[in-house]
Scaffold this active site. Structure first.
Site, mmCIF file in Angstrom:
data_model
loop_
_atom_site.group_PDB
_atom_site.id
_atom_site.type_symbol
_atom_site.label_atom_id
_atom_site.label_comp_id
_atom_site.label_asym_id
_atom_site.label_seq_id
_atom_site.Cartn_x
_atom_site.Cartn_y
_atom_site.Cartn_z
ATOM 1 N N TYR A 62 0.824 -1.197 0.000
ATOM 2 C CA TYR A 62 0.000 0.000 0.000
ATOM 3 C C TYR A 62 0.863 1.254 0.000
ATOM 4 O O TYR A 62 1.392 1.682 1.028
ATOM 5 C CB TYR A 62 -0.933 0.020 1.213
ATOM 6 C CG TYR A 62 -1.866 -1.171 1.329
ATOM 7 C CD1 TYR A 62 -2.194 -1.939 0.226
ATOM 8 C CD2 TYR A 62 -2.418 -1.529 2.563
ATOM 9 C CE1 TYR A 62 -3.049 -3.026 0.335
ATOM 10 C CE2 TYR A 62 -3.277 -2.600 2.676
ATOM 11 C CZ TYR A 62 -3.576 -3.358 1.555
ATOM 12 O OH TYR A 62 -4.425 -4.437 1.669
ATOM 13 N N HIS A 145 0.097 -12.354 1.505
ATOM 14 C CA HIS A 145 -0.648 -11.417 0.676
ATOM 15 C C HIS A 145 -0.620 -11.813 -0.798
ATOM 16 O O HIS A 145 0.444 -11.843 -1.420
ATOM 17 C CB HIS A 145 -0.046 -10.020 0.847
ATOM 18 C CG HIS A 145 -0.935 -8.905 0.405
ATOM 19 N ND1 HIS A 145 -0.492 -7.604 0.275
ATOM 20 C CD2 HIS A 145 -2.258 -8.869 0.085
ATOM 21 C CE1 HIS A 145 -1.489 -6.827 -0.098
ATOM 22 N NE2 HIS A 145 -2.568 -7.575 -0.240
#
Length: 325
Positions: A62, A145
């Site tokens: 992010y 992830h």
């Protein structure tokens, strides 16, 4: 009662953490799609805290670490929260110093680049570097992830590394975070993970992830439901925006509009129903909502705190808009 209260336990064998039913998703404060100032990012986290949110999720992905840095700074002098980050992408200096912008959806300078790494050493390095960016001594939850194209290595190397860190008490709970349900189902069936973060596959418009949730419920694995607005179409009282980050097909808009009409008949808004729906499943511990402003936090918390009448769910099921329970 704050919308974030009413905690649910994530973990097994006497370990784990208690998470709030309203979680904070940190991608927007990593400048997802467009920039957010330092002041606004901090005010957004502060608003989440004031609303009772105690689960905070982030990732190196992010904003090339920006979300982790901002979230860590906002949480630095607080206690009593649960912090989740992710492994699988290492951040390394960019091979080109052209001064361009990141091409993976974040409005940040591309001075770093992501490198996939689901090895045991990669997992340990990822967590160590995340702690450096966060400026915090520990994280509570570590999620593998997006291992879509790296499943065998993630199962054979990343998971055992996380399991060892959990056994050592370095992290309290481990799991996987993805926007599909089939691969997480393998983790649930083949490992001893504690939690799955599932994005967009158990929503008012897409219940394809139900087999995963059912297996999680059977095995005591908790689910953090993300992407509950399916990228925007469910985020407003009348369906607008995209569906799974693409223009919404007419059939999806029509279905969402009919759901919205039934919601309104019961004095419920479409986003309120979208947030409430996943929490009806016993496997779901929390709804994780990304936010980039205090106003978004306040609005979401207010909607989450409002009860949804059972008659509304009954009507949606009788109309064939939701599967019968």
């Amino acid at each position: 009662m704050p919308a974030g209260s009413g905690g649910s336990w994530v973990g097994r064998d006497g370990g784990g953490v208690e998470v709030s039913r309203h979680g904070f998703g940190g991608a927007p404060i990593g400048n997802l799609f467009h920039g957010v100032s330092e002041e606004q990012a901090r005010a957004t986290v502060d608003a989440a805290w004031d609303a009772g949110v105690r689960l905070f999720d982030t990732a190196p992905h992010y904003g090339l670490g920006l979300s982790e840095r901002r979230l860590g700074a906002a949480l630095k002098d607080r206690s009593g929260y649960v912090l989740s980050t992710k492994v699988g992408r290492l951040l390394v200096p960019a091979s080109s110093s052209s001064g361009g912008r990141d091409e993976q959806g974040f409005d940040v300078s591309a001075d770093l680049q992501r490198v996939w790494d689901f090895s045991g050493d990669g997992v340990r390095r990822s967590l160590e570097e995340s702690l450096g960016r966060l400026g915090l001594p520990a994280v509570d939850i570590a999620l593998i992830h997006d291992p879509d194209d790296h499943m065998e290595q993630a199962l054979a190397e990343a998971y055992p590394a996380l399991a060892e860190l959990r056994a050592q008490g370095v992290v309290k709970a481990i799991g996987v975070g993805m926007n599909q349900w089939q691969a997480p189902l393998r983790f649930v069936q083949e490992t001893s993970i504690d939690v799955v973060m599932l994005a967009g596959r158990y929503t008012l418009l897409d219940q394809s992830g139900l087999p995963l949730l059912e297996e999680c419920a059977r095995r005591g694995v908790r689910v953090l439901a993300a992407g509950v607005f399916n990228s925007g179409i469910l985020a407003t009282p009348r369906p607008t925006g995209t569906y799974n980050y693409e223009p919404a097909p007419a059939s999806v808009v029509e279905r969402a509009t009919r759901i919205a009409e039934i919601c309104e008949h019961h004095d419920v808004t479409l986003p309120q129903a979208a947030m409430a729906f996943p929490l009806r499943h016993p496997a779901v511990a929390s709804v994780v909502l990304g936010a980039r402003s205090p106003e978004e936090i306040t609005a979401n918390a207010a909607l989450l705190s409002r009860p949804v009448p059972e008659a509304m769910w009954d009507e949606l099921m009788s109309e064939g808009l939701l599967p019968k329970e």
